[in-house]
Design an enzyme around this catalytic site. Structure first.
Site, PDB file in Angstrom:
ATOM      1  N   LYS A 145     -37.683   3.004  82.293  1.00  0.00           N
ATOM      2  CA  LYS A 145     -37.065   1.942  81.474  1.00  0.00           C
ATOM      3  C   LYS A 145     -35.897   1.333  82.249  1.00  0.00           C
ATOM      4  O   LYS A 145     -35.771   0.116  82.348  1.00  0.00           O
ATOM      5  CB  LYS A 145     -36.549   2.529  80.169  1.00  0.00           C
ATOM      6  CG  LYS A 145     -35.632   1.625  79.370  1.00  0.00           C
ATOM      7  CD  LYS A 145     -35.236   2.210  78.034  1.00  0.00           C
ATOM      8  CE  LYS A 145     -34.054   3.110  78.103  1.00  0.00           C
ATOM      9  NZ  LYS A 145     -32.741   2.441  78.240  1.00  0.00           N
ATOM     10  N   ASN A 146     -35.087   2.194  82.856  1.00  0.00           N
ATOM     11  CA  ASN A 146     -33.831   1.717  83.458  1.00  0.00           C
ATOM     12  C   ASN A 146     -34.012   1.138  84.854  1.00  0.00           C
ATOM     13  O   ASN A 146     -33.052   0.674  85.454  1.00  0.00           O
ATOM     14  CB  ASN A 146     -32.786   2.840  83.456  1.00  0.00           C
ATOM     15  CG  ASN A 146     -32.344   3.147  82.027  1.00  0.00           C
ATOM     16  OD1 ASN A 146     -32.672   2.409  81.092  1.00  0.00           O
ATOM     17  ND2 ASN A 146     -31.640   4.241  81.850  1.00  0.00           N
ATOM     18  N   CYS A 201     -21.541   0.829  71.478  1.00  0.00           N
ATOM     19  CA  CYS A 201     -22.690   1.444  70.798  1.00  0.00           C
ATOM     20  C   CYS A 201     -22.260   2.856  70.414  1.00  0.00           C
ATOM     21  O   CYS A 201     -21.121   3.255  70.632  1.00  0.00           O
ATOM     22  CB  CYS A 201     -23.911   1.461  71.720  1.00  0.00           C
ATOM     23  SG  CYS A 201     -23.748   2.633  73.041  1.00  0.00           S
ATOM     24  N   ARG A 226     -18.398   0.993  76.064  1.00  0.00           N
ATOM     25  CA  ARG A 226     -19.273   0.308  77.013  1.00  0.00           C
ATOM     26  C   ARG A 226     -18.696  -1.039  77.489  1.00  0.00           C
ATOM     27  O   ARG A 226     -19.284  -2.088  77.327  1.00  0.00           O
ATOM     28  CB  ARG A 226     -20.669   0.110  76.428  1.00  0.00           C
ATOM     29  CG  ARG A 226     -21.290   1.298  75.742  1.00  0.00           C
ATOM     30  CD  ARG A 226     -21.718   2.398  76.690  1.00  0.00           C
ATOM     31  NE  ARG A 226     -22.816   2.069  77.549  1.00  0.00           N
ATOM     32  CZ  ARG A 226     -24.107   2.223  77.237  1.00  0.00           C
ATOM     33  NH1 ARG A 226     -24.434   2.674  76.061  1.00  0.00           N
ATOM     34  NH2 ARG A 226     -25.058   1.928  78.116  1.00  0.00           N
ATOM     35  N   ASP A 249     -27.982  11.230  80.862  1.00  0.00           N
ATOM     36  CA  ASP A 249     -29.103  10.981  79.941  1.00  0.00           C
ATOM     37  C   ASP A 249     -29.927  12.234  79.670  1.00  0.00           C
ATOM     38  O   ASP A 249     -30.746  12.249  78.762  1.00  0.00           O
ATOM     39  CB  ASP A 249     -30.019   9.882  80.492  1.00  0.00           C
ATOM     40  CG  ASP A 249     -29.298   8.546  80.523  1.00  0.00           C
ATOM     41  OD1 ASP A 249     -29.770   7.628  81.198  1.00  0.00           O
ATOM     42  OD2 ASP A 249     -28.236   8.432  79.876  1.00  0.00           O
ATOM     43  N   ARG A 306     -37.020   3.195  71.689  1.00  0.00           N
ATOM     44  CA  ARG A 306     -36.445   2.376  72.754  1.00  0.00           C
ATOM     45  C   ARG A 306     -36.682   3.000  74.117  1.00  0.00           C
ATOM     46  O   ARG A 306     -36.703   2.305  75.125  1.00  0.00           O
ATOM     47  CB  ARG A 306     -34.924   2.226  72.541  1.00  0.00           C
ATOM     48  CG  ARG A 306     -34.561   1.453  71.298  1.00  0.00           C
ATOM     49  CD  ARG A 306     -33.095   1.185  71.244  1.00  0.00           C
ATOM     50  NE  ARG A 306     -32.650   0.536  72.480  1.00  0.00           N
ATOM     51  CZ  ARG A 306     -31.378   0.180  72.706  1.00  0.00           C
ATOM     52  NH1 ARG A 306     -30.458   0.436  71.802  1.00  0.00           N
ATOM     53  NH2 ARG A 306     -31.037  -0.410  73.807  1.00  0.00           N
TER      54      ARG A 306
HETATM   55  C1  EPZ Z   1     -26.882   2.788  82.445  1.00  0.00           C
HETATM   56  O1  EPZ Z   1     -25.976   2.309  81.476  1.00  0.00           O
HETATM   57  C2  EPZ Z   1     -28.107   3.269  81.674  1.00  0.00           C
HETATM   58  N1  EPZ Z   1     -28.703   2.140  80.963  1.00  0.00           N
HETATM   59  C3  EPZ Z   1     -27.694   4.367  80.689  1.00  0.00           C
HETATM   60  O2  EPZ Z   1     -28.866   4.838  80.074  1.00  0.00           O
HETATM   61  C4  EPZ Z   1     -27.084   5.515  81.469  1.00  0.00           C
HETATM   62  O3  EPZ Z   1     -26.659   6.509  80.566  1.00  0.00           O
HETATM   63  C5  EPZ Z   1     -25.891   4.991  82.279  1.00  0.00           C
HETATM   64  O4  EPZ Z   1     -26.348   3.917  83.153  1.00  0.00           O
HETATM   65  C6  EPZ Z   1     -25.257   6.072  83.140  1.00  0.00           C
HETATM   66  O5  EPZ Z   1     -26.198   6.602  84.003  1.00  0.00           O
HETATM   67  C7  EPZ Z   1     -29.525   1.296  81.650  1.00  0.00           C
HETATM   68  O6  EPZ Z   1     -29.737   1.447  82.847  1.00  0.00           O
HETATM   69  C8  EPZ Z   1     -30.142   0.186  80.865  1.00  0.00           C
HETATM   70  P1  EPZ Z   1     -22.513   2.530  83.465  1.00  0.00           P
HETATM   71  P2  EPZ Z   1     -24.678   1.453  81.963  1.00  0.00           P
HETATM   72  O7  EPZ Z   1     -22.133   1.117  83.657  1.00  0.00           O
HETATM   73  O8  EPZ Z   1     -25.066   0.575  83.107  1.00  0.00           O
HETATM   74  C9  EPZ Z   1     -18.004   2.710  82.083  1.00  0.00           C
HETATM   75  C10 EPZ Z   1     -30.287   5.340  78.371  1.00  0.00           C
HETATM   76  O9  EPZ Z   1     -30.274   6.410  77.795  1.00  0.00           O
HETATM   77  N2  EPZ Z   1     -17.937   1.294  82.488  1.00  0.00           N
HETATM   78  O10 EPZ Z   1     -22.820   3.389  84.662  1.00  0.00           O
HETATM   79  O11 EPZ Z   1     -24.060   0.837  80.785  1.00  0.00           O
HETATM   80  C11 EPZ Z   1     -18.830   2.880  80.806  1.00  0.00           C
HETATM   81  O12 EPZ Z   1     -18.025   2.657  79.675  1.00  0.00           O
HETATM   82  C12 EPZ Z   1     -28.999   4.617  78.669  1.00  0.00           C
HETATM   83  O13 EPZ Z   1     -31.302   4.789  78.854  1.00  0.00           O
HETATM   84  C13 EPZ Z   1     -16.717   0.638  82.489  1.00  0.00           C
HETATM   85  O14 EPZ Z   1     -15.682   1.224  82.158  1.00  0.00           O
HETATM   86  O15 EPZ Z   1     -23.755   2.656  82.492  1.00  0.00           O
HETATM   87  C14 EPZ Z   1     -19.309   4.305  80.889  1.00  0.00           C
HETATM   88  O16 EPZ Z   1     -18.315   5.165  80.377  1.00  0.00           O
HETATM   89  C15 EPZ Z   1     -27.889   5.158  77.824  1.00  0.00           C
HETATM   90  N3  EPZ Z   1     -16.661  -0.667  82.845  1.00  0.00           N
HETATM   91  C16 EPZ Z   1     -19.451   4.541  82.400  1.00  0.00           C
HETATM   92  O17 EPZ Z   1     -18.731   3.472  83.053  1.00  0.00           O
HETATM   93  C17 EPZ Z   1     -17.790  -1.367  83.226  1.00  0.00           C
HETATM   94  O18 EPZ Z   1     -17.679  -2.562  83.559  1.00  0.00           O
HETATM   95  C18 EPZ Z   1     -20.881   4.491  82.861  1.00  0.00           C
HETATM   96  O19 EPZ Z   1     -21.381   3.216  82.555  1.00  0.00           O
HETATM   97  C19 EPZ Z   1     -19.029  -0.691  83.219  1.00  0.00           C
HETATM   98  C20 EPZ Z   1     -19.080   0.646  82.854  1.00  0.00           C
END
Ligand code: EPZ
Length: 422
Positions: free
Chosen positions: A23-24, A118, A123, A307, A399
């Site tokens: 998915k990701n 969420c 996020r 995850d 999802r």
């Molecule tokens: C991706 O989310 C995945 N989603 C998530 O999977 C996964 O848990 C996550 O990466 C971590 O591996 C998809 O790929 C669609 P991040 P993403 O940006 O990109 C903080 C699932 O189960 N952050 O690496 O949103 C954020 O708040 C989903 O499929 C900032 O502070 O993850 C979080 O605490 C759930 N500022 C941490 O970084 C930003 O601009 C990780 O977020 C961006 C992120």
């Protein structure tokens, strides 16, 4: 209509579970087709609610999308007819925010709803926006929308405060056709990022350092759309391996790439799990009773994936002795704990650390999913508990896991989709 899974657990289940496309990886790669005009064919795309939501969003921006079979899509980009990604779709699926990078690359302009938080956390997208500004984009935020505009995207050196998966993807998609070279340091290294980079390079992009924390993206004039096959979903694979351990190895998992799950597999070995992998087929050779507790800390890749935190927590409940799980990626990703405790688990939370005491088995109960991976962890527990459990709000599960109840039924599970009140 709200639905739930009714599970009669305690059955002996066994058979082969095949892992679908990631998915990701599929989400950012489908979004990447916004960058360049032409015709794309994407294979091994999982059949999920999120993919259907994304298709609607991409069509609203002007792409023509045809589903050639359950897991294959043909995408025609004849230019974008709309540069606004609205709240109703972005709110439904946060990954929609990834359209900003490619829209800037294609049209130098984009207006995307702020995704909002969420269940698992706030996020924010500040790292995405800092990256766009470094590439020469003017950003304004008001009325819940981010507006971005640029005369010309210029290569830049960017150092991420945190190896954010989404920020890394968004910046790559804005930089592939920028004027000059972009160096992205402290980039996320997840296999899904590698897949996105490989997809772009297949089209003639010049990205090096793939798989490392420093990506060098030399902007090119034009990309050549192509056919591409998405990698298997390592999180679904890990979830199914955990199911196999719970059922004494009677489930074989097809579609496991060891190199995508090293930290997870090493942790299982530490817990006493024996397994073999032939090609991409994993067989568990040990019994649940051999399982010992362990300590896990979730980290950015190649560390233990957040995850798989909730699914391995279910497994830890059934291990001998006690375990500890520290969640460092999201600020609120323990919502499955009170639900597992309703099923007889003995889990205490102290800040971002959960302490799990082993129990003989779960007791069936009615519970509620809070995110897609929490839903999976509750279904695993319900399959093991004797008697009838109900897992509510399974739209979360839909999802991230393709036709889950059908595949579990095929290996002997007693699980059915029912209408629910909550
Ligand atoms: C991706 O989310 C995945 N989603 C998530 O999977 C996964 O848990 C996550 O990466 C971590 O591996 C998809 O790929 C669609 P991040 P993403 O940006 O990109 C903080 C699932 O189960 N952050 O690496 O949103 C954020 O708040 C989903 O499929 C900032 O502070 O993850 C979080 O605490 C759930 N500022 C941490 O970084 C930003 O601009 C990780 O977020 C961006 C992120």
């Amino acid at each position: 209509m709200v639905e739930a899974f009714k599970v009669i657990g305690g059955k002996n289940i066994g058979g082969v579970l095949k892992v679908e496309g990631s998915k990701n990886a599929a989400l950012p790669i489908m979004i990447a087709t916004l960058v360049e005009k032409g015709t794309y064919v994407l294979k091994n795309v999982p059949n999920l609610m999120d993919i259907r939501t994304l298709v609607k969003l991409l069509e609203s921006l002007g792409l023509q999308i045809e589903r050639l079979d359950e897991n294959t899509y043909k995408i025609e980009n004849n230019g974008l007819t709309n540069l606004v990604a609205g709240y109703e779709l972005v709110k439904k699926m946060r990954a929609s925010f990834l359209v900003m990078g490619p829209m800037l690359a294609h049209s130098k302009k984009a207006k995307v709803s702020l995704p909002g938080g969420c269940a698992i956390g706030a996020r924010p997208v500040d790292l995405h926006l800092k990256g766009f500004e470094a590439l020469g984009t003017k950003i304004t935020i008001d009325h819940g929308y981010v507006e971005a505009e640029t005369e010309e995207l210029k290569g830049a050196k960017i150092v991420l405060d945190f190896p954010s998966v989404g920020a890394t993807e968004n910046i790559i998609m804005a930089a592939v056709k920028a004027n000059g070279t972009t160096v992205l340091e402290n980039a996320a290294r997840e296999p899904e990022i590698e897949d996105l980079c490989n997809f772009f390079n297949e089209m003639g992009a010049k990205i090096t350092g793939i798989g490392t924390g420093t990506l060098v993206i030399e902007g090119v004039e034009k990309l050549n759309p192509c056919e591409y096959t998405i990698i298997p979903d390592r999180i679904v694979a890990g979830t199914f391996v955990i199911a196999s351990i719970i059922f004494d190895g009677k489930i074989e998992v097809e579609g496991v790439r060891r190199e995508h799950l090293e930290a997870f597999l090493m942790k299982l070995e530490e817990m006493g799990v024996k397994y073999e992998i032939e090609g991409e087929r994993l067989r568990v050779l040990s019994k649940l009773e051999d399982l010992q507790g362990a300590k896990v800390t979730t980290m950015p890749y190649p560390g233990f994936p957040t995850d798989l935190q909730s699914p391995i927590m279910t497994l830890m409940c059934l291990a001998k002795g006690s375990s500890e799980l520290k969640e460092t990626i999201f600020e609120n990703r323990f919502m499955h704990v009170p639900e597992l405790n309703r099923m007889g688990a003995k889990i205490d939370i102290n800040g971002n650390i959960a302490t799990i005491k082993g129990i003989d088995n779960f007791s069936s109960a009615e519970v509620m999913a809070s995110d897609l991976r929490a839903g999976a962890s509750l279904i695993l527990a319900a399959l093991k508990a004797e008697g009838e459990s109900v897992v509510n709000r399974i739209y979360h599960v839909d999802r991230g896991y393709e036709n889950l109840e059908l595949r579990l039924k095929n290996i002997g599970a007693n699980i059915e989709r029912i209408k629910a009140e909550i």
